[in-house]
Design an enzyme around this catalytic site. Structure first.
Site, PDB file in Angstrom:
ATOM      1  N   SER A  77       0.869  -1.175   0.000  1.00 10.32           N
ATOM      2  CA  SER A  77       0.000   0.000   0.000  1.00 10.32           C
ATOM      3  C   SER A  77       0.906   1.225   0.000  1.00 10.32           C
ATOM      4  CB  SER A  77      -0.852  -0.015   1.277  1.00 10.32           C
ATOM      5  OG  SER A  77      -1.436   1.234   1.522  1.00 10.32           O
ATOM      6  N   TYR A  87      -2.797  -1.258  10.027  1.00 11.12           N
ATOM      7  CA  TYR A  87      -2.639  -1.392   8.571  1.00 11.12           C
ATOM      8  C   TYR A  87      -1.214  -1.012   8.162  1.00 11.12           C
ATOM      9  CZ  TYR A  87      -4.325  -1.312   3.725  1.00 11.12           C
ATOM     10  OH  TYR A  87      -4.541  -1.563   2.380  1.00 11.12           O
TER      11      TYR A  87
HETATM   12  P1  NAD Z   1     -11.685  -5.828  -1.036  1.00 12.27           P
HETATM   13  O1  NAD Z   1     -12.230  -5.874   0.323  1.00 12.27           O
HETATM   14  O2  NAD Z   1     -12.565  -5.402  -2.162  1.00 12.27           O
HETATM   15  O3  NAD Z   1     -11.061  -7.244  -1.439  1.00 12.27           O
HETATM   16  C1  NAD Z   1     -10.314  -8.015  -0.513  1.00 12.27           C
HETATM   17  C2  NAD Z   1     -10.664  -9.479  -0.734  1.00 12.27           C
HETATM   18  O4  NAD Z   1      -9.858 -10.259   0.160  1.00 12.27           O
HETATM   19  C3  NAD Z   1     -12.135  -9.803  -0.399  1.00 12.27           C
HETATM   20  O5  NAD Z   1     -12.719 -10.549  -1.463  1.00 12.27           O
HETATM   21  C4  NAD Z   1     -12.049 -10.619   0.879  1.00 12.27           C
HETATM   22  O6  NAD Z   1     -13.099 -11.588   0.997  1.00 12.27           O
HETATM   23  C5  NAD Z   1     -10.678 -11.279   0.716  1.00 12.27           C
HETATM   24  N1  NAD Z   1     -10.120 -11.723   1.996  1.00 12.27           N
HETATM   25  C6  NAD Z   1     -10.126 -11.058   3.187  1.00 12.27           C
HETATM   26  N2  NAD Z   1      -9.555 -11.809   4.130  1.00 12.27           N
HETATM   27  C7  NAD Z   1      -9.158 -12.969   3.531  1.00 12.27           C
HETATM   28  C8  NAD Z   1      -8.518 -14.141   3.995  1.00 12.27           C
HETATM   29  N3  NAD Z   1      -8.167 -14.286   5.283  1.00 12.27           N
HETATM   30  N4  NAD Z   1      -8.256 -15.128   3.106  1.00 12.27           N
HETATM   31  C9  NAD Z   1      -8.628 -15.013   1.806  1.00 12.27           C
HETATM   32  N5  NAD Z   1      -9.260 -13.932   1.317  1.00 12.27           N
HETATM   33  C10 NAD Z   1      -9.517 -12.920   2.164  1.00 12.27           C
HETATM   34  O7  NAD Z   1     -10.410  -4.895  -0.944  1.00 12.27           O
HETATM   35  P2  NAD Z   1      -9.308  -4.424  -2.021  1.00 12.27           P
HETATM   36  O8  NAD Z   1      -9.211  -2.985  -1.912  1.00 12.27           O
HETATM   37  O9  NAD Z   1      -9.534  -5.059  -3.328  1.00 12.27           O
HETATM   38  O10 NAD Z   1      -8.009  -5.041  -1.314  1.00 12.27           O
HETATM   39  C11 NAD Z   1      -7.076  -5.861  -1.983  1.00 12.27           C
HETATM   40  C12 NAD Z   1      -5.686  -5.539  -1.450  1.00 12.27           C
HETATM   41  O11 NAD Z   1      -5.332  -4.201  -1.822  1.00 12.27           O
HETATM   42  C13 NAD Z   1      -5.562  -5.597   0.073  1.00 12.27           C
HETATM   43  O12 NAD Z   1      -4.328  -6.206   0.409  1.00 12.27           O
HETATM   44  C14 NAD Z   1      -5.557  -4.136   0.469  1.00 12.27           C
HETATM   45  O13 NAD Z   1      -4.898  -3.927   1.688  1.00 12.27           O
HETATM   46  C15 NAD Z   1      -4.823  -3.517  -0.694  1.00 12.27           C
HETATM   47  N6  NAD Z   1      -4.996  -2.075  -0.855  1.00 12.27           N
HETATM   48  C16 NAD Z   1      -6.210  -1.555  -1.203  1.00 12.27           C
HETATM   49  C17 NAD Z   1      -6.337  -0.171  -1.368  1.00 12.27           C
HETATM   50  C18 NAD Z   1      -7.640   0.465  -1.763  1.00 12.27           C
HETATM   51  O14 NAD Z   1      -7.739   1.701  -1.777  1.00 12.27           O
HETATM   52  N7  NAD Z   1      -8.658  -0.296  -2.125  1.00 12.27           N
HETATM   53  C19 NAD Z   1      -5.228   0.661  -1.155  1.00 12.27           C
HETATM   54  C20 NAD Z   1      -4.029   0.102  -0.788  1.00 12.27           C
HETATM   55  C21 NAD Z   1      -3.912  -1.283  -0.653  1.00 12.27           C
END
Ligand code: NAD
Length: 276
Positions: free
Chosen positions: A143, A156
Site C-alpha cells: 500500500s 494497517y
Molecule cells: P476488497 O475488500 O474489495 O477485497 C479483498 C478481498 O480479500 C475480499 O474478497 C475478501 O473476501 C478477501 N479476503 C479477506 N480476508 C481474507 C482471507 N483471510 N483469506 C482469503 N481472502 C480474504 O479490498 P481491495 O481494496 O480489493 O483489497 C485488496 C488488497 O489491496 C488488500 O491487500 C488491500 O490492503 C490492498 N490495498 C487496497 C487499497 C484500496 O484503496 N482499495 C489501497 C491500498 C492497498
C-alpha cells in the site's frame, strides 16, 4: 514477464475489488486462473463470469492466514494446471482506530491475514516456481502505507510496512539465486473497492454507487480496480519492483528529506503527483 497467453495465475482475495479486477485482466490476457478467497458466494460469481469468457478457472475457499489451507490449495493448483507463472498475494483487510485501542487479539487477526497471508502464499507456491526455472512473477500487495504511516492506521501501516520488508528481502534472495522469478511490491493509492468503503464511511451499496459517481466526476483521488489492474500489468511487463498506482515522488522526497534533516514526524495528508 511480458507474455501471458496460456500461462497460469493465482490470485488471493479474488472475490472482490483489486483481486477481482486482476483475475479479469488475467483472463483477458488469455491466462488460466486459480482464485482463492474466504467468501464463497462472491468467489463463485467471479469464476462464473470468467468461465463464460472461455477462461479455465479453479476456485478455492481458502483463508490465507491458514498455512495448511494455502499449501493444500497450491498442491491443487499444480495438479490442475502444472507450473504457476504469476502469483498475486493480494488478500487483505483494513482496520482503523487509535493505536492504543487495538487489542492483542485484533493485532493477531490483522497480522495473520495481511502479513502471514503473504508469507503463506510465498511458502506454498514459490519453491515449485523456483524449481521450474521458468519466467514467473510474484506481486505482493502492499500500500502507500508500505512507505508512509497515517493517523488511525497503526495496524494497517504495520502490516503493509512488513509486506514491503518481506518483499524487498525476497527480491534480494531471488537475485542471489539468479532465479528467473521476479517480484513486485504493489503499492496502491486509493482504489474504489469494498475495503475503501470503510475509509469513505460507506456502509451500503447505494452509497457505494454514489461514491462511484463521484469517482466518475473526478472528485477524490480514487481509481477503478480495472485501472489499478492495468497499472499492475504495466509494472509486471516492465519488471518494476515498485508498482505505484498513484505515483507520489514529490511527497516521498519531502518526507525522506525531513527525516534526513532530523525533523520529527508530522503528518501531512499524502498528495499524489499531478504528472506521474
Ligand atoms: P476488497 O475488500 O474489495 O477485497 C479483498 C478481498 O480479500 C475480499 O474478497 C475478501 O473476501 C478477501 N479476503 C479477506 N480476508 C481474507 C482471507 N483471510 N483469506 C482469503 N481472502 C480474504 O479490498 P481491495 O481494496 O480489493 O483489497 C485488496 C488488497 O489491496 C488488500 O491487500 C488491500 O490492503 C490492498 N490495498 C487496497 C487499497 C484500496 O484503496 N482499495 C489501497 C491500498 C492497498
Amino acid at each position: 514477464m511480458e507474455q501471458f497467453e496460456g500461462k497460469v495465475a493465482v490470485i488471493t482475495g479474488a472475490a472482490s475489488g483489486i483481486g477481482r479486477a486482476l483475475a479479469q485482466r488475467c483472463a483477458s490476457e488469455g491466462m488460466q486462473v486459480a482464485l482463492a478467497d474466504v467468501h464463497p458466494g462472491k468467489l463463485q460469481a467471479v469464476a462464473t463470469e470468467l468461465e463464460e469468457s472461455g477462461c479455465k478457472v479453479l476456485t478455492g475457499v481458502v483463508n490465507v492466514a491458514d498455512a495448511e489451507q494455502m499449501n493444500a490449495f497450491a498442491a491443487q493448483c499444480r495438479a490442475t494446471f502444472g507450473d504457476i507463472h504469476l502469483l498475486f498475494n493480494n488478500a487483505g483487510i483494513l482496520r482503523v482506530g487509535m493505536t492504543w485501542q487495538h487489542t492483542a487479539a485484533d493485532w493477531e487477526k490483522i497480522l495473520s491475514v495481511n502479513v502471514l497471508g503473504v508469507v503463506n502464499g510465498i511458502n506454498a507456491f514459490l519453491p515449485a516456481m523456483i524449481e521450474a526455472q521458468t519466467d514467473a512473477h510474484i506481486v505482493n500487495t502492499g500500500s502507500v502505507g508500505s512507505l508512509v504511516a497515517a493517523p488511525g492506521m497503526a495496524q494497517y501501516t504495520a502490516c503493509k510496512m512488513a509486506v514491503r520488508g518481506i518483499t524487498e528481502t525476497l527480491a534480494y534472495d531471488l537475485a542471489a539465486l539468479q532465479s528467473p522469478v521476479a517480484v513486485s511490491l504493489l503499492c496502491p493509492g486509493p482504489v474504489l473497492t469494498s475495503i475503501s468503503d470503510e475509509l469513505l464511511g460507506i456502509t451500503d451499496s447505494a452509497a457505494a454507487t454514489d461514491a462511484a459517481d463521484h469517482l466518475m466526476a473526478g472528485e477524490p483521488g480514487f481509481i477503478t480496480p480495472q485501472l489499478c489492474a492495468d497499472r499492475v500489468f504495466a509494472g509486471i511487463r516492465a519488471n518494476s519492483f515498485w508498482i505505484f498506482t498513484h505515483p507520489f515522488k514529490g511527497y516521498l522526497r519531502a518526507k525522506n528529506e525531513a527525516m534526513l534533516e532530523g525533523s520529527n514526524p508530522r503528518y501531512d495528508e499524502v498528495t499524489f503527483d499531478a504528472n506521474p
